[in-house]
Enzyme design. Structure first.
Site, short mmCIF file in Angstrom:
data_model
loop_
_atom_site.label_atom_id
_atom_site.label_comp_id
_atom_site.label_asym_id
_atom_site.label_seq_id
_atom_site.Cartn_x
_atom_site.Cartn_y
_atom_site.Cartn_z
N ASN A 1 -10.23 -0.07 0.68
CA ASN A 1 -8.78 0.03 0.56
C ASN A 1 -8.35 -0.50 -0.82
O ASN A 1 -8.45 -1.69 -1.08
CB ASN A 1 -8.15 -0.80 1.69
N HIS B 1 -3.34 7.23 3.06
CA HIS B 1 -3.76 5.91 2.58
C HIS B 1 -5.14 5.61 3.17
O HIS B 1 -5.38 5.87 4.36
CB HIS B 1 -2.74 4.87 3.03
N CYS C 1 0.82 -1.23 0.00
CA CYS C 1 0.00 0.00 0.00
C CYS C 1 0.85 1.28 0.00
O CYS C 1 0.33 2.36 -0.28
CB CYS C 1 -0.94 0.02 1.19
O1 UT7 Z 1 -3.45 -1.47 3.78
C1 UT7 Z 1 -3.28 -2.27 4.93
C2 UT7 Z 1 -4.43 -3.24 5.04
N1 UT7 Z 1 -4.82 -3.60 6.36
C3 UT7 Z 1 -5.36 -2.77 7.28
O2 UT7 Z 1 -5.41 -1.60 7.14
C4 UT7 Z 1 -5.92 -3.42 8.52
C5 UT7 Z 1 -5.78 -2.61 9.77
N2 UT7 Z 1 -6.66 -3.14 10.79
C6 UT7 Z 1 -7.98 -2.81 10.85
O3 UT7 Z 1 -8.43 -2.00 10.07
C7 UT7 Z 1 -8.83 -3.44 11.91
O4 UT7 Z 1 -8.03 -4.19 12.81
C8 UT7 Z 1 -9.95 -4.35 11.33
C9 UT7 Z 1 -11.00 -3.50 10.66
C10 UT7 Z 1 -9.36 -5.35 10.35
C11 UT7 Z 1 -10.63 -5.13 12.47
O5 UT7 Z 1 -11.13 -4.24 13.44
P1 UT7 Z 1 -10.89 -4.52 14.98
O6 UT7 Z 1 -11.59 -3.48 15.73
O7 UT7 Z 1 -9.39 -4.63 15.17
O8 UT7 Z 1 -11.62 -5.90 15.18
P2 UT7 Z 1 -11.02 -7.32 15.64
O9 UT7 Z 1 -10.10 -7.88 14.63
O10 UT7 Z 1 -10.51 -7.20 17.06
O11 UT7 Z 1 -12.33 -8.20 15.68
C12 UT7 Z 1 -13.36 -7.95 16.63
C13 UT7 Z 1 -14.45 -9.00 16.41
C14 UT7 Z 1 -13.91 -10.42 16.36
O12 UT7 Z 1 -14.87 -11.25 17.01
P3 UT7 Z 1 -14.62 -11.76 18.52
O13 UT7 Z 1 -13.35 -12.54 18.45
O14 UT7 Z 1 -14.48 -10.51 19.33
O15 UT7 Z 1 -15.83 -12.54 18.79
C15 UT7 Z 1 -13.90 -10.74 14.88
O16 UT7 Z 1 -14.05 -12.13 14.63
O17 UT7 Z 1 -15.09 -8.77 15.13
C16 UT7 Z 1 -15.10 -9.99 14.39
N3 UT7 Z 1 -15.05 -9.65 12.96
C17 UT7 Z 1 -16.14 -9.37 12.26
N4 UT7 Z 1 -17.45 -9.32 12.58
C18 UT7 Z 1 -18.31 -8.99 11.63
C19 UT7 Z 1 -13.97 -9.55 12.17
N5 UT7 Z 1 -14.36 -9.21 10.93
C20 UT7 Z 1 -15.69 -9.09 10.96
C21 UT7 Z 1 -16.65 -8.74 9.99
N6 UT7 Z 1 -17.94 -8.70 10.38
N7 UT7 Z 1 -16.31 -8.45 8.71
#
Ligand code: UT7
Length: 340
Positions: free
Chosen positions: A296, A266, A126
């Site tokens: 993204n 970004h 990215c």
């Molecule tokens: O260009 C670089 C590309 N990558 C990035 O920019 C990623 C950077 N990271 C992020 O943007 C965030 O970490 C995410 C958006 C990917 C995730 O957000 P988060 O607040 O860090 O959520 P998390 O990973 O801690 O997940 C929280 C919960 C989990 O469930 P449990 O374990 O708490 O029960 C996940 O399984 O949300 C769940 N989850 C979802 N639920 C519904 C993860 N993805 C989804 C989804 N829909 N799409």
């Protein structure tokens, strides 16, 4: 024979380097959060509150990264009043190229008829567009080349696992392009900062397809041919890297926060963008955001945003613009630019 240390050449006078035209191309098909609700266990509410994304564009079946890039390039050329045969060099930032080799830049060179141009790709995920822009700057500043086409183009839909809700909601397809030249009376690129941390290659990667993990039936069954990501770790890294890199570039350019007319970050996650803007003390109305519409698009995010802001008349001559990105590698990059 023992190697002797060469004396450095005296520094050559450097030319200023500006962006003289922008372009973008987004595929027609829109995939909304409501559409994704039917594909994986997710909700519009979760996606929007955690990422700020409402919808993203998806390339058509036979539409390749080089098609997206060529379309964006044609707009940028028209915008700059430059003929394709005037291009000396094409640099394409992509991590979803048409082929492992030849480069997507070569495919695009042929598609747009840039018959005089040298062409190569840069891979910095990215951060790739800013890595490419700063590479182009060196060629133009030194006088080696006059006209460089820099493109960020991605078809991320081809490397996303549509069964993995952790990643499939985040990404989209698209391309942005800029024409880089030296322009009388404009300072253009003022300063930049590029960096990488190769100790963290595994927290954001596409493991299969290279010599480390050739494609086999087992690799495909395990889904290793798709993006793998530790979201939380990437998030933490992104915030810190973007802030530190922005501060370094502003310091090198002699700019204070109040001098910055626009930050073009970004577009990975609105929460990352807002945290970075708050910590840099840049008011929200000076931060360009389109993550809600495109998600993204990796290396394409910044040139797409720049083209949109420029086309809407939001970037004025003399404006100081700060661009900042992070990505797999891990990599980061920022650049400050006087808009011409
Ligand atoms: O260009 C670089 C590309 N990558 C990035 O920019 C990623 C950077 N990271 C992020 O943007 C965030 O970490 C995410 C958006 C990917 C995730 O957000 P988060 O607040 O860090 O959520 P998390 O990973 O801690 O997940 C929280 C919960 C989990 O469930 P449990 O374990 O708490 O029960 C996940 O399984 O949300 C769940 N989850 C979802 N639920 C519904 C993860 N993805 C989804 C989804 N829909 N799409």
């Amino acid at each position: 024979m023992r190697a002797t240390r060469q004396h450095p050449r005296p520094p050559l006078p450097r030319r200023n380097v500006s962006i003289i035209g922008t372009g973008a191309y987004l595929p027609e098909r829109v995939l909304t959060n409501a559409d994704l609700e039917k594909m994986v266990d997710t909700s519009d509410e979760w996606i929007f509150t955690r990422t700020g994304i409402k919808e993203r564009r998806i390339a058509a079946e036979g539409e390749l990264t080089s098609d997206l890039g060529a379309a964006a390039a044609r707009v940028a050329l028209q915008n700059a009043g430059v003929d394709a045969r005037e291009i000396d060099l094409i640099i394409v930032a992509t991590c979803t190229g048409d082929t492992v080799f030849p480069s997507t830049a070569c495919h695009i060179q042929h598609k747009i008829g840039a018959t005089r141009a040298a062409a190569f790709d840069i891979q910095a995920a990215c951060s790739g567009f800013l890595y490419s822009l700063i590479t182009a700057e060196q060629f133009v500043a030194s006088g080696v080349y006059d006209t460089v086409l820099v493109i960020g183009a991605e078809k991320l839909s081809s490397v996303v696992n549509w069964k993995d809700r952790n990643t499939c909601v985040l990404f989209g397809d698209g391309a942005g392009a800029v024409i880089v030249r030296s322009k009388e009376g404009c300072n253009g690129i003022l300063a930049s900062d590029l960096g990488s941390d190769g100790a963290q290659t595994d927290i954001l990667s596409l493991p299969a397809g290279g010599c480390r993990m050739p494609i086999t039936a087992q690799v495909l069954a395990e889904g290793k041919n798709y993006i793998q990501m530790s979201g939380k770790e990437v998030y933490r890294f992104a915030v810190n890297a973007m802030i530190r890199s922005s501060e370094r570039t502003m310091e090198l350019a002699g700019l204070k926060t109040e001098d910055i007319a626009w930050v073009i970050p970004h577009q990975a996650n609105i929460r990352i963008i807002n945290t970075v803007a708050e910590r840099l003390e840049v008011p929200g109305e000076r931060v360009y955001v389109n993550v809600h519409r495109y998600g993204n698009t990796s290396a394409a995010c910044i040139p797409i945003a720049m083209h949109e802001a420029s086309s809407a008349g939001q970037l004025k001559p003399g404006d100081a613009i700060l661009m900042v990105a992070f990505g797999g590698g891990l990599t980061w990059a920022s650049a400050a630019l006087e808009w011409c």
